[in-house]
Scaffold this active site. Structure first.
Site: not given
Lengths: 410, 410
Positions: A165-167
């Site tokens: 999700w960070d990516v």
């Protein structure tokens, strides 16, 4: 070195960031030719020492997420430091005036900065859309993936190792900035954009159909959702009432799974179409046995749904072929067929594989402060944009040069 | 409904796609205001029937990945059908001439289409950068994540359920198109871009430091990598020679883990800083016990590395507090502290939660062919761009209208 015909040559971005999403967003633009200046507090942000670390204790994580940027450190608690950031934003030229941040300081807000730069593009990443904090691990816990990962016998959640999700959030941030910059070029108007990590995760979970599938499961279970269950229920719904089950390394709705070879390797084998499946059956010498089972079960293995329903039977018939052949023999047999497969490797094996360093986007770079490390550039391959990575700066290395470029205050 | 001040209003994209990455790339642009026309063969591409399915057998997957597009079907094996695609590309106006595809047909290539449209922007998604096929499951197997996912006792690989590389690839595709469109606006020149799923995964694995970490592990093990191991090895390297271990739901290099509450729920609890950790110790009533352990071990729990090294001891001391409290009591105790946490939920629970439908990016839409389903729009929140999702078209619904807009051939 970025050539002038790199697609984002000229674009200037001020990034006040830490951890994964915002730094990745800025780096993605830098690797396409933008000038990205990351501003940190004196001594660095909390991500400066994040694991994984190099033997000398420097962060491989920080080095990986800030490649190709320039680095400025300032006392961000002081009015002078805050004013310097505002000056950098205001003076960054017609292709500048772009701020990317995951910090919520009032002096760094759109409202504060747009006075000196009316066409400001300001993208702020938050945890949740109400502004409250959240991180990849907590966001992911709330979605459903960890309770669906792992084999049938697993109890409890299994987290991703990849901070997916960070990516995705970092990449959405890059998209948001480029879209806003297009609009500014057409109209002259800037804008304030907010992007929450939790919203990114929820949006993608919806895009992939998991949310609608969860809605159907909730309705079938007789839960009381806050909206009418208006989807007609079939007599034989294609989903179990308790929701998507744990199916280990099987592909949902088709035939794909990991197998063990005689060499002791695991290999992932994927058949997406009837042709892929027929090739796998043939190569493994099980065409007749599988056809016999198909007839006996009244199934049609040219259909995804029947291959999925009888996946354990198919896998059991095929597994022995993998167990009787080395990985090399498997590779040879599957070469030239339509079957998709790959040997599971460790990160160490990935790093040591000759084809890794041979990839145009991989470089063995001299990373200041660390040494010669494997690093990656942009996966977008195109003329005018080298894919090879530039190193990350030493924290604060460009402070004097960049502050020296600021116009003198009157 | 997209307003004219949506950031990508006016942009026109021709998408010939299937599965996740290319359709997600196009949809991401559509949800920011671009006009995206997805072209499929008669009867649809192989993703038309992909799981998850609605009760009537329609694909929730397809509906999820094609929201807000227009749909054209053509006989793509016939010269007429192929010429219609070329005509659509050529006639799509100054903000058009953009092709997004994961198909490799010669008639759909940059070389073939740029004759009629010299400023063509053409982005093609492939499996690997040599053009060979690969899918999320096989790409992921080769990287290292599945052999690092799961708890210490796990043998063999654990696959992601989230197709994270497909998602990242689709978002990179959107970035590639927007960057190229900016460059075309400045210079008039189009470009051909290729983007491979495997390259996206390798790039991101590098950005996050996993590749350099794997390089260190390979060097430490005495493997013979195809490059010199020039990073000085410390006497006490911060990584194990065999590479990153499986650590279950622990955070690598800090203190975070799942705990079980008295209610039987699992919760993910994350402390990223010394302050977070101190808050967790206090709330759970373990401040003194943890301090005593810290002294006895000669550790410093204000440091990430020491909290990580002694994570099992810390977790064991804290776990009983979670076990003795209901999820509601845990929520109350952690509210107002800096500790980040979330209850693990199923997709059904996510769908049924009131805050899901209350999120501005979620809509209960009338999806033609399926019914009223939960769907998601863009997570990029900004003035002039509604976040609520538009439905996906019925396959081929816009064929006549769009072909009717084509200029007549002479």
């Amino acid at each position: 070195m970025i050539l002038d015909d790199a697609p984002l040559a000229g674009l200037r971005i001020i990034e006040v960031s830490s951890f994964v999403a915002a730094p990745l967003g800025g780096m993605t633009l830098a690797q396409l030719g933008a000038e990205v200046i990351r501003i940190d507090p004196l001594g660095g942000a909390p991500d400066t020492t994040r694991w994984p670390l190099a033997p000398n204790g420097r962060s491989l994580y920080w080095a990986g997420l800030n490649k190709g940027k320039r680095s400025v450190t300032l006392d961000l608690r002081s009015p002078d430091g805050q004013r310097a950031v505002a000056d950098l934003v205001a003076s960054s030229g017609p292709d500048g005036g772009i701020v990317l941040t995951n910090a919520g300081h009032p002096w760094l807000s759109y409202e504060a900065l747009q006075h000196a730069r009316p066409d400001l593009i300001h993208l702020r990443i938050t945890g949740r859309h109400d502004g409250s904090p959240a991180v990849d691990y907590t966001v992911n816990a709330g979605l459903g993936f960890p309770l669906t990962t792992g084999d049938e016998a697993t109890a409890g959640p299994v987290n991703h190792v990849l901070p997916a999700w960070d990516v995705a959030c970092g990449l959405y941030a890059a998209i948001g900035i480029l879209a806003a910059e297009r609009h500014r070029r057409r109209t002259g108007a800037g804008r304030a954009i907010t992007l929450s990590l939790a919203d990114v995760a929820l949006a993608v979970t919806g895009h992939l159909g998991f949310l609608a599938e969860g809605q159907l499961a909730a309705a079938t279970r007789g839960d009381d959702p806050p909206y009418p269950a208006v989807i007609p229920r079939g007599d034989d719904p294609p989903y179990p009432p308790e929701g998507r089950p744990r199916i280990g390394n099987h592909l949902y709705g088709g035939f794909a799974r990991d197998f063990r070879t005689k060499s002791g390797d695991s290999v992932m084998v994927v058949t997406l179409t009837a042709r892929h499946y027929a090739d796998l059956a043939r190569v493994s010498g099980r065409t007749e046995a599988l056809a016999a089972v198909e007839r006996a079960l009244g199934a049609d293995f040219t259909k995804d749904s029947d291959r999925y329903a009888h996946r354990e039977v198919i896998a059991a018939l095929i597994a022995s072929w993998f167990a009787e052949h080395t990985t090399g023999e498997v590779a040879e047999a599957l070469a030239g067929t339509s079957v998709l497969w790959e040997r599971y490797r460790t990160f160490a094996e990935l790093a040591a594989a000759p084809e890794t360093l041979a990839n145009p986007l991989v470089g063995l770079i001299d990373q200041p402060g660390i040494g010669r490390i494997l690093a990656t550039g942009t996966p977008l391959a195109q003329p005018g944009t080298p894919q090879t990575p530039a190193p990350a700066p030493i924290l604060g290395a460009d402070t004097d040069a960049i502050l020296g470029e600021l116009p003198k205050r009157g």
